[in-house]
Motif scaffolding. Structure first.
Motif, mmCIF file in Angstrom:
data_model
loop_
_atom_site.group_PDB
_atom_site.id
_atom_site.type_symbol
_atom_site.label_atom_id
_atom_site.label_comp_id
_atom_site.label_asym_id
_atom_site.label_seq_id
_atom_site.Cartn_x
_atom_site.Cartn_y
_atom_site.Cartn_z
ATOM 1 N N LEU A 157 4.848 -0.867 -7.734
ATOM 2 C CA LEU A 157 5.240 -1.623 -6.545
ATOM 3 C C LEU A 157 6.487 -1.044 -5.891
ATOM 4 O O LEU A 157 6.524 -0.849 -4.674
ATOM 5 C CB LEU A 157 5.466 -3.093 -6.897
ATOM 6 N N GLY A 160 5.688 2.393 -4.455
ATOM 7 C CA GLY A 160 4.373 2.486 -3.833
ATOM 8 C C GLY A 160 4.377 2.985 -2.405
ATOM 9 O O GLY A 160 3.313 3.291 -1.852
ATOM 10 N N ASP A 162 4.194 3.308 1.466
ATOM 11 C CA ASP A 162 3.544 2.573 2.557
ATOM 12 C C ASP A 162 2.120 2.147 2.236
ATOM 13 O O ASP A 162 1.427 1.621 3.106
ATOM 14 C CB ASP A 162 3.524 3.441 3.822
ATOM 15 N N PRO A 164 -1.050 -0.047 0.970
ATOM 16 C CA PRO A 164 -1.254 -1.498 1.012
ATOM 17 C C PRO A 164 -0.824 -2.163 -0.293
ATOM 18 O O PRO A 164 -0.938 -1.575 -1.380
ATOM 19 C CB PRO A 164 -2.765 -1.639 1.231
ATOM 20 N N ARG A 165 -0.346 -3.384 -0.165
ATOM 21 C CA ARG A 165 0.128 -4.118 -1.337
ATOM 22 C C ARG A 165 -0.959 -4.256 -2.393
ATOM 23 O O ARG A 165 -0.698 -4.104 -3.582
ATOM 24 C CB ARG A 165 0.614 -5.504 -0.903
ATOM 25 N N ASP A 166 -2.192 -4.532 -1.966
ATOM 26 C CA ASP A 166 -3.253 -4.720 -2.954
ATOM 27 C C ASP A 166 -3.544 -3.436 -3.723
ATOM 28 O O ASP A 166 -3.936 -3.468 -4.897
ATOM 29 C CB ASP A 166 -4.531 -5.270 -2.315
ATOM 30 N N SER A 168 -1.202 -1.233 -4.529
ATOM 31 C CA SER A 168 -0.115 -1.134 -5.514
ATOM 32 C C SER A 168 -0.344 -2.095 -6.675
ATOM 33 O O SER A 168 -0.089 -1.755 -7.834
ATOM 34 C CB SER A 168 1.223 -1.424 -4.841
ATOM 35 N N ILE A 169 -0.828 -3.294 -6.365
ATOM 36 C CA ILE A 169 -1.137 -4.256 -7.425
ATOM 37 C C ILE A 169 -2.230 -3.709 -8.332
ATOM 38 O O ILE A 169 -2.137 -3.773 -9.573
ATOM 39 C CB ILE A 169 -1.566 -5.606 -6.832
ATOM 40 N N GLY A 191 10.125 -5.737 -8.822
ATOM 41 C CA GLY A 191 9.884 -6.011 -7.417
ATOM 42 C C GLY A 191 9.941 -7.513 -7.196
ATOM 43 O O GLY A 191 9.887 -8.298 -8.152
ATOM 44 N N LEU A 193 8.187 -10.554 -6.598
ATOM 45 C CA LEU A 193 6.785 -10.965 -6.732
ATOM 46 C C LEU A 193 6.625 -12.418 -6.305
ATOM 47 O O LEU A 193 7.303 -13.306 -6.838
ATOM 48 C CB LEU A 193 6.321 -10.819 -8.178
ATOM 49 N N ASP A 197 0.998 -12.422 -5.971
ATOM 50 C CA ASP A 197 1.170 -11.166 -6.701
ATOM 51 C C ASP A 197 1.153 -11.417 -8.202
ATOM 52 O O ASP A 197 0.512 -10.701 -8.973
ATOM 53 C CB ASP A 197 2.495 -10.505 -6.336
#
Length: 269
Positions: A157, A160, A162, A164-166, A168-169, A191, A193, A197
């Motif tokens: 995270l 990670g 730029d 997408p968050r998903d 990185s998850i 991070g 959370l 998340d």
């Protein structure tokens, strides 16, 4: 450099490592207020709710005049861990940054200093390389007769970029599972959370297998606990709070203030 005499036998460190593993697995999240020297360890250890001591690598480095990220010589870091371990009877889990180029040897030395667990960062290295680092740390403990409580950190995270968050998850989940398979006790995902998340990480990696950091803007420890988190730590923030208090006091004293009444003598050894 004078290192304090080792007061913990390997047998004692092994017991402490099992205690850490049990604390991670317990229904109540382990809350650790990170320390950086012997006196901060002693103050935190005396608090009724403290069940383990966790060092903050950033804070130890700063207290010696170094930037974070393995800028501090390993000898100084190990010496600091030994001094912290000598100041308390509680289990000690150390922040070992990225393993200082040889995670196995670094863990061996940390065990010798009295640590029974540690954080080691993957720094978003390739997965196979990261798994090898975590496995080396665990195996170093096994060679010492210690089931070392590795809190394997993934920077999926915080590094990670730029993406997408998903994504990185998902990367954190893949890495976390691999680190557990390599013998880690817990997986640290730093991070800020939110609840979504956290749920995704716990669902993907396992209940009571996730470690988080309580940064400004994060959930409370009780909220993380209710979501299945194993451990909540605070990294360099306790030192930042202490230094902010020192700065404010200094401003007051230089402006002809006085030491506040009720100030406790917490540095008496």
């Amino acid at each position: 450099m004078s290192t304090p005499q080792q007061t913990r036998s390997l047998a004692r460190v092994a017991v402490d490592a099992q205690t850490l593993a049990d604390l991670y697995a317990a229904p109540e999240a382990l809350r650790v207020v990170n320390v950086w020297d012997a006196v901060s360890a002693r103050v935190v250890a005396q608090l009724p709710g403290t069940r383990a001591i966790a060092t903050a690598g950033h804070s130890i480095a700063a207290s010696h005049g170094y930037a974070d990220g393995e800028q501090i010589p390993l000898d100084l870091m190990i010496d600091a861990i030994a001094r912290i371990a000598s100041a308390t009877d509680l289990p000690v889990t150390a922040d070992l940054d990225g393993g200082f180029a040889d995670a196995g040897e670094t863990v061996r030395r940390a065990i010798g200093a009295g640590a029974s667990g540690a954080n080691i960062e993957d720094r978003l290295r390739p997965l196979d390389e990261s798994v090898a680092i975590m496995r080396a740390a665990v195996e170093a403990g096994e060679r010492e007769g210690v089931r070392f409580a590795l809190n394997a950190r993934t920077d999926a995270l915080v590094r990670g970029g730029d993406r997408p968050r998903d994504a990185s998850i998902a990367d954190a989940v893949e890495r976390g599972r691999a680190y557990l398979d390599a013998g880690a006790t817990c997986v640290f995902v730093p991070g800020v959370l939110d609840a979504d998340d956290t749920r995704a990480l716990v669902a993907g990696i396992g209940e009571r297998k996730i470690s988080v950091i309580g940064l400004p803007g994060a959930l409370t420890a009780a909220e993380y606990e209710s979501l299945g988190v194993a451990r909540v730590s605070y990294g360099p923030m306790p030192q930042n709070v202490a230094l902010t208090a020192l700065k404010r006091l200094g401003e007051s004293l230089l402006a002809d203030g006085v030491i506040p009444e009720g100030t406790e003598a917490l540095n008496n050894f």
